[in-house]
Design a protein around this motif. Structure first.
Motif, PDB file in Angstrom:
ATOM      1  N   LYS A 198      -4.112   2.147 -24.690  1.00 41.68           N
ATOM      2  CA  LYS A 198      -3.454   0.838 -23.958  1.00 41.68           C
ATOM      3  C   LYS A 198      -5.110   0.124 -23.122  1.00 41.68           C
ATOM      4  O   LYS A 198      -5.053   0.526 -21.775  1.00 41.68           O
TER       5      LYS A 198
ATOM      6  N   ASP B 282     -10.211  -7.054 -36.809  1.00 45.95           N
ATOM      7  CA  ASP B 282      -8.966  -7.206 -34.862  1.00 45.95           C
ATOM      8  C   ASP B 282     -10.480  -7.524 -33.943  1.00 45.95           C
ATOM      9  O   ASP B 282     -10.412  -7.840 -32.790  1.00 45.95           O
TER      10      ASP B 282
ATOM     11  N   CYS C 168     -14.513  -7.654 -25.115  1.00 48.69           N
ATOM     12  CA  CYS C 168     -12.822  -6.838 -24.696  1.00 48.69           C
ATOM     13  C   CYS C 168     -13.351  -5.308 -24.405  1.00 48.69           C
ATOM     14  O   CYS C 168     -12.299  -4.382 -24.544  1.00 48.69           O
TER      15      CYS C 168
ATOM     16  N   ARG D 115     -10.466 -11.301 -33.800  1.00 51.12           N
ATOM     17  CA  ARG D 115      -9.299 -11.177 -32.238  1.00 51.12           C
ATOM     18  C   ARG D 115      -9.635 -11.423 -31.548  1.00 51.12           C
ATOM     19  O   ARG D 115      -9.830 -11.179 -30.127  1.00 51.12           O
ATOM     20  N   TYR D 116     -10.954 -10.505 -31.245  1.00 55.54           N
ATOM     21  CA  TYR D 116     -11.754  -9.458 -30.087  1.00 55.54           C
ATOM     22  C   TYR D 116     -12.811  -9.343 -30.048  1.00 55.54           C
ATOM     23  O   TYR D 116     -13.213  -9.105 -31.531  1.00 55.54           O
TER      24      TYR D 116
ATOM     25  N   GLU E  64      -5.960  -3.271 -20.891  1.00 60.06           N
ATOM     26  CA  GLU E  64      -5.616  -4.657 -20.385  1.00 60.06           C
ATOM     27  C   GLU E  64      -6.346  -5.713 -21.877  1.00 60.06           C
ATOM     28  O   GLU E  64      -5.196  -6.431 -21.918  1.00 60.06           O
ATOM     29  N   LYS E  65      -7.100  -5.656 -21.754  1.00 60.68           N
ATOM     30  CA  LYS E  65      -7.510  -7.292 -22.106  1.00 60.68           C
ATOM     31  C   LYS E  65      -7.416  -6.734 -24.265  1.00 60.68           C
ATOM     32  O   LYS E  65      -8.240  -7.490 -25.449  1.00 60.68           O
ATOM     33  N   ILE E  66      -6.957  -5.666 -24.585  1.00 60.58           N
ATOM     34  CA  ILE E  66      -5.906  -5.652 -26.362  1.00 60.58           C
ATOM     35  C   ILE E  66      -5.003  -5.290 -26.128  1.00 60.58           C
ATOM     36  O   ILE E  66      -4.410  -4.362 -25.501  1.00 60.58           O
ATOM     37  N   GLU E  67      -4.267  -6.271 -27.008  1.00 50.86           N
ATOM     38  CA  GLU E  67      -2.764  -6.204 -27.331  1.00 50.86           C
ATOM     39  C   GLU E  67      -2.443  -4.609 -28.222  1.00 50.86           C
ATOM     40  O   GLU E  67      -1.280  -4.197 -27.158  1.00 50.86           O
ATOM     41  N   GLU E  68      -3.399  -3.815 -28.707  1.00 54.89           N
ATOM     42  CA  GLU E  68      -2.070  -2.989 -29.560  1.00 54.89           C
ATOM     43  C   GLU E  68      -2.881  -1.949 -28.643  1.00 54.89           C
ATOM     44  O   GLU E  68      -3.653  -2.053 -28.307  1.00 54.89           O
ATOM     45  N   LYS E  69      -1.510  -0.711 -29.049  1.00 55.66           N
ATOM     46  CA  LYS E  69      -1.799   0.074 -29.067  1.00 55.66           C
ATOM     47  C   LYS E  69      -2.837   0.614 -29.635  1.00 55.66           C
ATOM     48  O   LYS E  69      -3.261   1.157 -31.382  1.00 55.66           O
TER      49      LYS E  69
END
Length: 254
Positions: free
Chosen positions: A5, A120, A172, A150-151, A7-12
Motif C-alpha cells: 500500500k 485504474d 501516483c 483513476r490515477y 499513500e497515493k493509491i487507495e487499493e492494496k
C-alpha cells in the motif's frame, strides 16, 4: 500473496504484478499463444495477483485485447495499469506522441480493447520532446475528472519532468527499468534513460507517497532462466532488438 500500500493509491496491490508485454502474441514474443496467455492470467487472478500492467503498443493493441478477454467477470478484482504516448503506423513503426487529442483517442481505444469503462492507472509511456508535459497533464487531469482514469502515472520520465507534471496534477506512480542486474541502467533497447532508479527514483517516490513499478524485472526472461548463451530470437521477437540480450553485450550479463 503479499500486498503493498502506498499513500497515493487507495487499493492494496499485489507485490507480484503481471507484466503484459509477453502476451503480445506469437508475432511479437516467441513461444506464446493467446490461449495460454488467457489461462495464465486467470490463474494469476485466482492466485491473488491483482495488478496488471499493459500498454497499447504491446502487440499493437493485441495485449490489451487478450487481457480484456481474460478478465471478463473479474474486472472488480483487479487493478489495470495501461499507458499512452506511443503510436504506430501500418508497418508497425512507433513514434512518441503526447498531444491532447491523441491521448483522448488512445484512452477510448484502450477502454474498448480492455472491455471496461475505466482504467485504474493511466501512465505516460515515454516523454514526447515535441509536447510540454504541462499540456499533456492537463488532458490527463481532465480524463480523471471524467472518470475514465483513476490515477496518473509516469513511465521513463526524469525527476525534473515529474516535478513539472506534479504542478498540474497528482502523480501516483513512477515506472522505470529495474532488475537485479540493472539497478541504475542508462539505456533501454539503445534508448537513453534520463533517470537512475536506485539513486534518484526510489528516494523520490518514498518522499512523495508514490508507487514504483519496475519493468523488465526478470530482464525479459534472463533472470527466469529462460535465456541461454546460445539462445536465438526470431526476427519478429521484440527481444531480438535488445542489445543486452544478444552477443557480444549479452556476455556481460549471462
Amino acid at each position: 500473496m503479499k500486498y503493498k500500500k502506498v499513500e497515493k493509491i487507495e487499493e492494496k496491490l499485489s507485490a507480484l504484478g503481471y507484466g503484459c508485454w509477453g502476451i503480445s502474441g506469437p508475432s511479437f514474443w516467441d513461444g506464446t499463444t493467446d490461449e495460454d496467455s488467457i489461462k495464465t492470467i486467470q490463474r494469476a487472478i485466482a492466485g491473488g495477483i491483482n495488478f496488471f500492467d499493459v500498454a497499447p503498443v504491446y502487440g499493437l493493441g493485441h495485449a490489451e485485447e487478450v487481457l480484456g478477454k481474460a478478465i471478463k467477470g473479474s474486472r472488480d478484482k483487479i487493478f489495470i495499469a495501461t499507458k499512452c504516448g506511443l503510436l504506430w503506423d501500418d508497418q508497425g513503426r512507433t513514434r512518441n506522441c503526447l498531444k491532447p487529442e491523441s491521448i483522448r483517442k488512445e484512452i477510448e481505444d484502450s477502454l474498448r480493447r480492455l472491455g471496461t469503462d475505466h482504467v485504474d492507472l493511466y501512465q505516460l509511456h515515454w516523454p514526447d520532446p515535441e509536447v510540454e508535459i504541462e499540456e499533456t497533464m492537463e488532458t490527463m487531469v481532465e480524463l480523471k475528472n471524467e472518470g475514465k482514469i483513476r490515477y496518473i502515472g509516469l513511465s521513463n520520465f526524469s525527476i525534473h519532468e515529474a516535478k513539472r507534471a506534479m504542478k498540474v496534477g497528482e502523480v501516483c506512480s513512477m515506472q522505470g527499468l529495474y532488475n537485479m542486474l540493472e539497478r541504475n541502467p542508462k539505456s533501454y533497447h539503445n534508448i537513453p534513460l534520463d533517470y537512475r532508479v536506485e539513486e534518484e527514483v526510489f528516494p523520490f517516490v518514498l518522499e512523495n507517497g508514490m508507487a514504483f513499478l519496475p519493468y523488465s524485472p526478470l530482464f525479459q526472461g534472463l533472470l527466469a532462466g529462460a535465456i541461454s548463451d546460445n539462445k536465438k530470437f526470431t526476427e519478429h521477437d521484440v527481444r531480438a532488438a535488445n542489445p543486452k540480450l544478444n552477443t557480444p553485450e549479452f556476455n556481460k550479463y549471462y
